[in-house]
Motif scaffolding. Structure first.
Motif, short mmCIF file in Angstrom:
data_model
loop_
_atom_site.label_atom_id
_atom_site.label_comp_id
_atom_site.label_asym_id
_atom_site.label_seq_id
_atom_site.Cartn_x
_atom_site.Cartn_y
_atom_site.Cartn_z
N UNK A 38 0.83 -1.20 0.00
CA UNK A 38 0.00 0.00 0.00
C UNK A 38 0.86 1.25 0.00
N UNK A 68 1.01 4.07 -3.19
CA UNK A 68 0.78 5.52 -3.05
C UNK A 68 1.95 6.27 -3.65
N UNK A 117 -2.60 1.25 -8.99
CA UNK A 117 -4.01 1.42 -8.63
C UNK A 117 -4.62 0.08 -8.22
N UNK A 160 -3.42 -0.64 -4.76
CA UNK A 160 -4.00 0.29 -3.79
C UNK A 160 -5.41 -0.10 -3.39
N UNK A 161 -6.22 -0.45 -4.39
CA UNK A 161 -7.65 -0.64 -4.12
C UNK A 161 -8.04 -2.10 -3.91
N UNK A 201 -6.71 -3.96 0.21
CA UNK A 201 -7.39 -3.79 1.50
C UNK A 201 -8.45 -4.84 1.83
N UNK A 202 -9.29 -5.28 0.88
CA UNK A 202 -10.23 -6.35 1.25
C UNK A 202 -9.53 -7.62 1.72
N UNK A 255 -8.62 -6.95 5.21
CA UNK A 255 -9.81 -7.10 6.05
C UNK A 255 -10.06 -8.58 6.33
N UNK A 293 -7.68 -9.93 8.82
CA UNK A 293 -8.08 -9.54 10.18
C UNK A 293 -9.18 -10.46 10.68
N UNK A 294 -10.16 -10.74 9.82
CA UNK A 294 -11.26 -11.60 10.23
C UNK A 294 -10.77 -13.02 10.52
N UNK A 332 -14.76 -14.62 -1.46
CA UNK A 332 -15.04 -13.34 -2.14
C UNK A 332 -13.97 -12.32 -1.83
N UNK A 333 -13.63 -12.17 -0.54
CA UNK A 333 -12.64 -11.16 -0.15
C UNK A 333 -11.27 -11.51 -0.72
N UNK A 392 -11.20 -11.07 -4.55
CA UNK A 392 -11.31 -9.66 -4.92
C UNK A 392 -9.91 -9.07 -5.05
N UNK A 412 -11.19 -5.76 -11.66
CA UNK A 412 -11.91 -5.72 -10.40
C UNK A 412 -13.26 -6.41 -10.44
#
Lengths: 99, 625, 196
Positions: free
Chosen positions: B232, B236, B267, B270-271, B274-275, B278, B281-282, B319-320, B323, B370
């Protein structure tokens, strides 16, 4: 930072106070609405609408998005499109299955 | 500004610098070129580690009942270690020696595992270990090897130069990105040494298995957090650098295609990452805090109902994960396409055909990437509406790929082709990527995917794209930009041996996978299908593939030797622009000093002005007035 | 060696580097929290039953926290405005207030969490609590990160005001954008978890 005079900043400050008051009011409203015990769908829609207005206020005025440059808008719109995709498609998949 | 003549930076180069401390100049540097080389060398070590794991797996696949000759598998990394150390000693380069020592570490890791009776009882790999190797091979190759080299290595080194900037927009952030990657790598490596071993639920880490897997999976998740952070911060930096630091006159449509590729890639990173963060983390919550984000109700493990709250969804992870993981594969290929474009333009002495099409295709590809992810999930019980959606978008996404490949192929037409070593790799990339791409089509259509999903066909497909695809492009890039970074050319004969050997062997490894997959052989079978009915008619290919893989390793030796030997003994370049290239990175001193350009560059033309009629030379640099 | 456009805006984009940088970073954060919201939606839609947040969580406390965080957003933007008006003391006061509000938010959150733990309710209890703790926990980590950055700019980092005031003002603005984003996430988290 662009050329902003003290006058411009003072105008911004006034808008910050106004936005703050609006945000407080909207927060009270959103809690109040929850006491109406609406059914799930209208409750969610209403809560999201109020949150979106609050979010838009924070973004537009505190984060100065309302006067931001095109490139930033472009990035955010692109992000929004992909986020909506991430939310919508798995939901669609949940509802549309072979059973 | 640093003295140009003294500083070839190589793998955190070995020279004692008189001025700033060794640590500041070469280890904790904020110079994008040093950081680029750090990424490159670290990435190459991980690439070789991932390769070693696969070589061990391939013994198991080809000879599932035979005891593994551990000494031979230790010999190869050991040989590389020895070569590097000796070359380093002769040429007095401390970091070449360090590289050799690290390779020695790989050899030691192999030896300690292979001689461990609990991991290799009677010399035969345990299935659990096989699974670990499989999961880590994928993880290491994708996240610790290819992307750090392609984006962290080539991107960092070349992009600021090609846009005419003195460095990246945020040099300190750049350094932090590297060390975050390094930390992630150490964390991942450490998982081999803990009880239960490394992660073993596939690089895809599907729950419920990954939720209940051994501790190595938790370490994998933490490792991923470091790697995602690195990515990430890096993305940037790349976007801001490309958008904000372009030299005067360097409009977007005058950017080298390599820069466009890196912009789109950034790009995506970057986008899309993050999923996955996430999701990690889960999954960490599931594993450490007892939650059930991915655990369905009533899950029974070894006859016992799992004591968790349940209600979770394994599909949510998929899915996550996908993605991210689908855009990730475009992260793997786009920088490669960028490199190939540069090498082809330079070695055909003519402009790329269809520059605008290339740019629009790359951007469109990035966007489409995406919205295709669930083509990895056709077998999860999805209905026809969503299946149709993803099949359609997947078919559409093949269009920009074809446009890019076609433009590169057409670019050869009418060119004055110079078969330099980079060009050999670049030309080979084209049909290899073609095979990789075409074999993807039946996977993207649900009816055929039913037959092919989770078979060796998939492995063959994606390896064609990544191995003789991306990795060939990375080799092309190394041979191409080596003279800019070091002031010397790599040896051509060794390069050709490396090329032809790798080309033949890679096809020997991956083509039979397509055959086995079509026959129905599942992936992730620890015995290569020996006990699997569908595999019986195609088992003989296992030995062919394994021998090809081991030969492929041997053919990397001339490359590694060449790389280190040429640092000191390679033919010195006669100019700052030995290939006669148009782009800005060649219009600097060799190697470029801190700050890159002696004079702030101004750009007057597009990136591929070769063979311009009436021009004094057969190329016009971008910044020649 | 100077990196161009660290302070001055690049003419064609109208942005200076860190402004673009922070918006890009925030875009990635939108995807991060968005993915968590998306997970929440999927899990809740698929669940046979899901408790109403107000029955299990402390709405008044969360309302207070919402006011605190929104207030901190105001003080944050005021701290930037003070710098724009060249009033360093006012900046310090507003930034100090922002940091205090941040701590206030964390204290209230800590109180909420410990109240749950003392009743034996942990994330493993069920999906509702798993979601609650994870989402607010990750948000809380972001608050901590913001407090650290803001404290740096209130303290040692503020030395830059004397040497490069414009660059420092930009940095505070950029830190502010991050802080407002943290507030924004809470604006959506609060009704989602507590009121629905």
């Amino acid at each position: 930072m662009e050329h902003t005079t003290t006058e411009d900043i003072k105008k911004h400050v006034r808008s910050y106070i106004l936005v703050f008051v609006a945000l407080l009011a909207l927060t009270v409203i959103t809690v109040g609405v929850s006491y109406l015990h609406l059914s799930v769908v209208p409750a969610v829609i209403l809560a999201l609408m109020i949150a979106s207005i609050k979010g838009a206020l924070v973004a537009s005025y505190f984060m100065h998005l309302i006067s931001e440059k095109k490139l930033v808008y472009f990035t955010l719109v692109l992000t929004a499109v992909f986020l909506i995709t991430l939310v919508a498609l798995p939901l669609l998949g949940y509802h549309d299955n072979i059973e | 500004m640093q003295n140009v003549a003294t500083a070839p930076h190589h793998g955190e180069a070995a020279h004692h610098e008189e001025r700033a401390s060794f640590w500041r100049t070469y280890v904790f540097s904020v110079d994008h070129k040093v950081i680029g080389i750090q990424y490159m060398m670290t990435g190459l070590i991980f690439l070789f580690l991932g390769f070693t794991l696969m070589m061990l797996m391939r013994w198991q696949i080809a000879y599932p009942t035979k005891s593994i000759p551990g000494e031979w598998f230790t010999l190869l990394p050991g040989a590389i270690a020895l070569i590097s150390i000796i070359v380093g000693l002769i040429s007095k380069r401390k970091l070449t020696i360090l590289f050799g020592v690290l390779f020695g570490g790989i050899a030691w890791l192999v030896w300690s595992m292979v001689s461990d009776e609990t991991l290799f009882p009677q010399g035969i790999m345990l299935p659990e270990l096989y699974n670990s190797f499989g999961a880590m091979h994928g993880t290491i190759m994708v996240f610790l090897g290819v992307v750090p080299i392609a984006v962290g290595g080539f991107g960092n080194y070349v992009v600021p130069l090609q846009v005419g900037a003195p460095d990246m927009a945020f040099p300190k952030l750049n350094m932090m990105s590297y060390w975050s990657y390094f930390a992630g790598g150490i964390v991942m490596l450490s998982s081999f040494f803990i009880p239960g071993g490394a992660a073993n639920s596939g690089w895809t880490s599907y729950p419920p298995l990954s939720d209940i897997a051994t501790t190595g999976q938790t370490v994998w998740l933490f490792g991923m957090v470091f790697l995602i952070t690195s990515s990430l911060l890096g993305s940037v930096n790349f976007i801001v650098t490309i958008v904000q630091l372009r030299a005067k006159g360097l409009t977007f449509m005058r950017l080298p295609f390599f820069v466009w590729a890196q912009l789109v890639t950034s790009f995506l990173l970057l986008l899309a990452f993050p999923p996955l963060e996430a999701a990690a983390v889960l999954q960490l919550m599931d594993r450490l805090a007892g939650t059930s984000f991915f655990l369905p109700s009533g899950l029974v493990i070894s006859g016992q109902v799992l004591d968790v709250s349940g209600g979770g969804s394994p599909l949510l992870w998929q899915h996550l994960f996908w993605f991210l993981a689908h855009p990730e594969v475009y992260v793997l290929i786009l920088p490669a396409m960028g490199i190939i474009a540069e090498v082809i333009a330079n070695n055909t002495r003519k402009p790329l055909w269809g520059y605008r099409s290339l740019v629009f295709a790359a951007v469109f590809l990035g966007f489409m990437s995406f919205i295709v992810w669930a083509h990895h999930m056709f077998m999860t019980g999805m209905g026809t509406v969503i299946s149709t959606f993803f099949q359609t978008t997947t078919m559409i996404i093949s269009i920009p790929s074809v446009i890019i490949l076609s433009a590169l192929i057409i670019s050869l037409w009418g060119g004055s082709i110079r078969f330099t070593v980079p060009m050999l790799f670049a030309v080979a990339f084209l049909p290899m990527f073609g095979i990789g791409g075409l074999t993807g089509l039946p996977l993207g259509l649900a009816p055929t995917d039913i037959h092919l999903h989770d078979t060796y066909y998939v492995i063959g497909h994606f390896h064609y794209v990544v191995a003789p695809g991306t990795i060939f492009a990375l080799f092309a890039g190394i041979y191409y930009w080596y003279p800019k970074a070091t002031g010397r050319l790599m040896n051509t004969t060794l390069g050709k041996i490396h090329f032809w050997g790798s080309l033949a062997c890679m096809n020997g490894v991956f083509f039979p996978m397509l055959i086995q997959g079509l026959a129905g052989v599942s992936r992730r079978l620890y015995d290569g299908g020996a006990q699997y009915a569908h595999a019986q008619n195609v088992l003989q290919w296992n030995e062919v593939m394994s021998v090809s893989a081991w030969l492929l390793a041997i053919f990397q030796l001339p490359f590694i030797f060449n790389f280190f030997w040429s640092l000191k003994k390679g033919k010195a370049v006669e100019s700052d622009n030995p290939w006669g290239a148009t782009t800005l990175e060649w219009q600097t001193p060799t190697p470029p000093p801190h700050g890159n350009f002696l004079k702030v560059p101004e750009v007057f033309r597009g990136p591929y002005e070769y063979s311009v009629p009436n021009a004094p030379k057969d190329f016009l640099a971008q910044n020649t007035p | 060696m100077q990196i161009p456009y660290t302070v001055a805006a690049r003419p064609d984009t109208g942005l200076h580097n860190s402004k673009l940088g922070i918006w890009l970073f925030l875009a990635s954060e939108v995807m991060l929290f968005g993915a968590l919201f998306s997970s929440y939606i999927l899990l809740r839609v698929a669940a046979p039953e899901w408790p109403h947040g107000s029955l299990l969580l402390n709405v008044p406390l969360a309302f207070l926290n919402t006011v605190i965080l929104i207030g901190s957003s105001v003080t944050m933007v005021m701290s930037w405005a003070s710098l724009m008006m060249k009033d360093f003391q006012k900046y310090r006061r507003y930034m100090g207030l922002t940091i205090l509000c941040g701590f206030g938010f964390l204290i209230v959150k800590g109180f909420e969490y410990t109240a749950k733990f003392s009743h034996g309710i942990f994330p493993s209890e069920d999906l509702f609590y798993a979601t609650y703790f994870t989402l607010t926990g990750l948000h809380g980590l972001h608050v901590i990160g913001g407090i650290i950055v803001n404290t740096y700019f209130w303290g040692p980092g503020s030395r830059m005001w004397k040497t490069e005031p414009e660059r420092f003002t930009n940095r505070v603005e950029v830190a502010g954008l991050y802080w407002h984003f943290v507030d924004l996430v809470w604006i959506f988290l609060f009704p989602t978890l507590y009121l629905l």
